[in-house]
Design a protein around this motif. Sequence first.
Motif, short mmCIF file in Angstrom:
data_model
loop_
_atom_site.label_atom_id
_atom_site.label_comp_id
_atom_site.label_asym_id
_atom_site.label_seq_id
_atom_site.Cartn_x
_atom_site.Cartn_y
_atom_site.Cartn_z
N UNK A 1 0.84 -1.19 0.00
CA UNK A 1 0.00 0.00 0.00
C UNK A 1 0.88 1.25 0.00
N UNK A 2 0.49 2.25 -0.79
CA UNK A 2 1.12 3.56 -0.69
C UNK A 2 0.03 4.58 -0.42
N UNK A 3 0.32 5.53 0.43
CA UNK A 3 -0.66 6.58 0.72
C UNK A 3 -0.18 7.88 0.09
N UNK A 4 -1.07 8.54 -0.64
CA UNK A 4 -0.75 9.84 -1.23
C UNK A 4 -1.72 10.86 -0.63
N UNK A 5 -1.17 11.83 0.06
CA UNK A 5 -1.99 12.83 0.76
C UNK A 5 -1.85 14.17 0.05
N UNK A 6 -2.95 14.72 -0.41
CA UNK A 6 -2.89 15.98 -1.16
C UNK A 6 -2.93 17.17 -0.21
N UNK A 7 -1.89 17.96 -0.31
CA UNK A 7 -1.78 19.09 0.62
C UNK A 7 -1.17 20.30 -0.08
N UNK A 8 -1.45 20.43 -1.37
CA UNK A 8 -0.80 21.50 -2.14
C UNK A 8 -1.70 22.71 -2.34
N UNK A 9 -2.99 22.52 -2.11
CA UNK A 9 -3.94 23.60 -2.41
C UNK A 9 -3.74 24.79 -1.48
N UNK A 10 -4.21 25.93 -1.96
CA UNK A 10 -4.04 27.15 -1.19
C UNK A 10 -5.13 27.27 -0.13
N UNK B 1 -2.44 12.04 8.23
CA UNK B 1 -1.34 11.06 8.18
C UNK B 1 -1.33 10.19 9.43
N UNK B 2 -1.81 10.72 10.54
CA UNK B 2 -1.91 9.88 11.74
C UNK B 2 -2.96 8.78 11.57
N UNK B 3 -4.04 9.10 10.86
CA UNK B 3 -5.07 8.09 10.61
C UNK B 3 -4.55 7.00 9.70
N UNK B 4 -3.65 7.38 8.81
CA UNK B 4 -3.10 6.43 7.84
C UNK B 4 -2.04 5.53 8.49
N UNK C 1 -5.54 7.33 -1.79
CA UNK C 1 -5.46 8.79 -1.95
C UNK C 1 -6.33 9.44 -0.89
N UNK C 2 -5.77 10.42 -0.22
CA UNK C 2 -6.53 11.16 0.79
C UNK C 2 -6.30 12.65 0.58
N UNK C 3 -7.29 13.45 0.97
CA UNK C 3 -7.14 14.90 0.90
C UNK C 3 -6.72 15.40 2.28
N UNK C 4 -5.74 16.26 2.26
CA UNK C 4 -5.19 16.76 3.52
C UNK C 4 -6.14 17.65 4.30
N UNK C 5 -7.30 17.94 3.73
CA UNK C 5 -8.26 18.80 4.45
C UNK C 5 -9.41 17.99 5.04
N UNK D 1 -11.17 11.36 9.72
CA UNK D 1 -11.15 9.93 9.43
C UNK D 1 -10.61 9.08 10.55
N UNK D 2 -11.20 7.92 10.72
CA UNK D 2 -10.64 6.98 11.69
C UNK D 2 -9.86 5.91 10.94
N UNK D 3 -8.81 5.43 11.58
CA UNK D 3 -7.96 4.40 10.96
C UNK D 3 -8.77 3.15 10.63
N UNK D 4 -9.71 2.82 11.51
CA UNK D 4 -10.47 1.59 11.29
C UNK D 4 -11.29 1.69 10.00
#
Length: 486
Positions: free
Chosen positions: A18-27, A52-55, A113-117, A121-124
Amino acid sequence: MTTEPATEETTASPSPRLAAVVLAAGMGKRMRSKLPKVLHRIAGVPLVEHVVRAVAPLAPARTVLVVGHGGEQVQAVMGSGYEYVTQAQQLGTGHAVLQARATVAGQADTVLVLYGDSPLLRSTTLADLVRLHHSRPGVRATILTCIAEDPTGYGRIIRDAGGQVFDIVEERVATPEQRALKETNSGIYCFDSAWLWPRLAELLVHPGAGEYYLTDMIAVAIREQPGSVQTFQVSGMEEVAGINNRVQLAEADLVIRNRIRTRWMLEGVTMIDPATTYIDVDVTLGQDTILYPGCYLQGQTRVGADCRLGPQARLVDAVVGDGCVVGTSLLEDCVVEDGVDIGSFNHLRPGAYLSTGVHLGNFAEVKNSRLGRNVSQGHFSYIGDAEVGDNTNIGAGTITANFNNGVKNRTQIGPNVFIGSDSVLIAPVEVGAGAQTGAGAVVNKDVPPGALVVGVPARVIRWLNGGPPERGGPAAPPREGSDPPA
Ligand code: UD1
Ligand code: MG
């Protein structure tokens, strides 16, 4: 009997990487802020860190943060524990994910893929999403969706007559019928890695938007292979709310703080008024501690068992032992041992260390100082850059004058000392064990152990406890200039 070590053949086949990609580039334009949106905090922690803690419990092989607007700031706050890729221009969520291709392609079977905003979310829930994704071979995307009472602002999940999802439509371009749909896109997806990267590279700009929408990948997958997209549906926005403005920020803060309150109450902490008790994510509390209304416990604060805090106590990165009482006081970056009693309107500043049994009354300020066991500092006083021995009493109005021409000087006060009211201790200075200063003494020279000094500047007028050392008293003779009268 010995046990054979497990061999390659005997271990279960590993779960897909698994790879997690978190989007955090938006203004985060809608935040109207100088700070990048994902760095706004709820319950003391930046939005993107909640994500990222949930991931983390899913133990992805790679966790990549896509940064752009304020990217350096985001990296500085989040630290070196993650991989970063830069989206130089914010051309949409699809374009943002694409920036992670070089880092992730070939390194994972599944891309989460997750959005940083989206900090709730819960890990479960994430683990369930990933499990569902892996449970059906051939699925290219699994979307976390949500039945929202009020779906305003979210992309809507569009299904065909047979109930199969075939598109996600942003509210901005949705028809009235589509807007009436309650099923929303959470912005959390699992993608099949081998399928995602080549298709994402071919993604077209969303018509009329000038951006590459990740959401358009759903229609791409369905056109190519009907049935290749599935959803994992949760009800209520409690976990999937995205933060686009400060109203939503406050709403999410409330959700997280309620979770924290519930957790600690179930662990045995009493809150007289949970609604006015604010506890940051990383704070820990001991059993049978009571929090009176208005307490605000921040940062890395740790409070032991059987304490009573507040009303209106604010603790920031403070460590408090068991059985302490803290009134309406501010404690910052300090350590308080067990059984310490702190009244109201006191300020412990960084580097304050209060040993067991210390008593602070009111309007006491302590900075970068260690108070020994059972030190009593009752009223209106400042102890800075000092060491105070066990059982010493600091009288009302005492000041360590620690600051001189830009230099901070230290004050050393021995054990069993009695500092009289309104004493000024001009550092660097040392008050020996068992000494006393009279009311209003201005101490600009070291006070020998066992001496009673008075006046301005203070001088020895008497020896306590049997006189000076040559007459069997406790310590060295006074220095020149501070001799006792004949
Ligand atoms: C997005 C979804 C929407 C969904 C909602 C859930 C799209 C097109 N829409 O809308 O369907 O219901 O999230 O919260 O995906 N970002 C980048 N680079 C960019 C643009 C955005 O990194 O070029 C990041 C932002 O920092 C943010 C996240 O992606 O963390 C989502 O962007 P945002 O603008 O908030 O999308 P929404 O309008 O909320
Ligand atoms: Mg958003």
